[in-house]
Enzyme design. Structure first.
Site, PDB file in Angstrom:
ATOM      1  CG  HIS A 127      -0.387  -0.221   2.520  1.00 41.47           C
ATOM      2  ND1 HIS A 127      -0.004  -1.469   2.954  1.00 41.47           N
ATOM      3  CD2 HIS A 127      -0.095   0.626   3.524  1.00 41.47           C
ATOM      4  CE1 HIS A 127       0.480  -1.377   4.179  1.00 41.47           C
ATOM      5  NE2 HIS A 127       0.442  -0.103   4.546  1.00 41.47           N
ATOM      6  CB  CYS A 128       1.218   3.944  -2.273  1.00 38.04           C
ATOM      7  SG  CYS A 128       2.042   5.545  -2.479  1.00 38.04           S
TER       8      CYS A 128
END
Length: 167
Positions: A127-128
């Site tokens: 996840h960013c």
């Protein structure tokens, strides 16, 4: 003395910590990846494409903190493939645009925590983070009280962010 209550943090603090490597075990992102569109508000999902989605962080560093995730469970950016990689990075830009248009921040933090030792809370699902920042948004509260003050409720902010999802 005034007290500010960060009531939204206690589920994170009290959540059982697991080192399990079983796919799906303790991974709320997999459930979010498959919810029906009518449940987007419940999960604070802003957008879902063919390979990735954008969701509000349930435990934000700052108001408007978004997460961009691939739909499938992969641990690292090196594991993304072809169109999946393209859509994922386009979704990061889309998330930044939504925040820019809706909240008009002065700057952004955009980044990855790859692996548990780097700070990833769910290290097996990439996840960013896209975090809007404003001049002066860091004050004494995190330093002396280990508390962040978020000026808007998640549901209210979700409604506002949704107005700029399709731009």
């Amino acid at each position: 003395m005034d007290r500010l209550h960060s009531y939204w943090r206690i589920p994170y603090i009290e959540a059982p910590k697991t080192n399990s490597n079983q796919k799906g075990d303790g991974n709320p992102f997999l459930e979010m990846a498959t919810v029906a569109e009518e449940d987007f508000k419940k999960y604070h999902i802003l957008w879902r494409g063919k390979y990735s989605f954008i969701v509000m962080n349930k435990f934000p560093y700052n108001c408007g903190h978004l997460l961009i995730l691939p739909l499938r469970e992969v641990a690292d950016i090196e594991m993304l493939e072809g169109d999946e990689k393209t859509e994922f990075f386009d979704a990061i830009i889309k998330a930044k645009r939504i925040l820019r248009l809706t909240m008009k921040p002065d700057a952004f933090n955009v980044g990855f925590n790859l692996g548990a030792k780097a700070g990833a809370g769910i290290p097996r699902h990439l996840h960013c983070h896209v975090v809007p920042r404003w001049d002066g948004d860091t004050n004494f509260m995190p330093v002396i009280a280990d508390t962040r003050v978020l000026p808007q409720a998640m549901d209210s902010l979700w409604e506002k962010l949704m107005q700029n999802v399709n731009l």
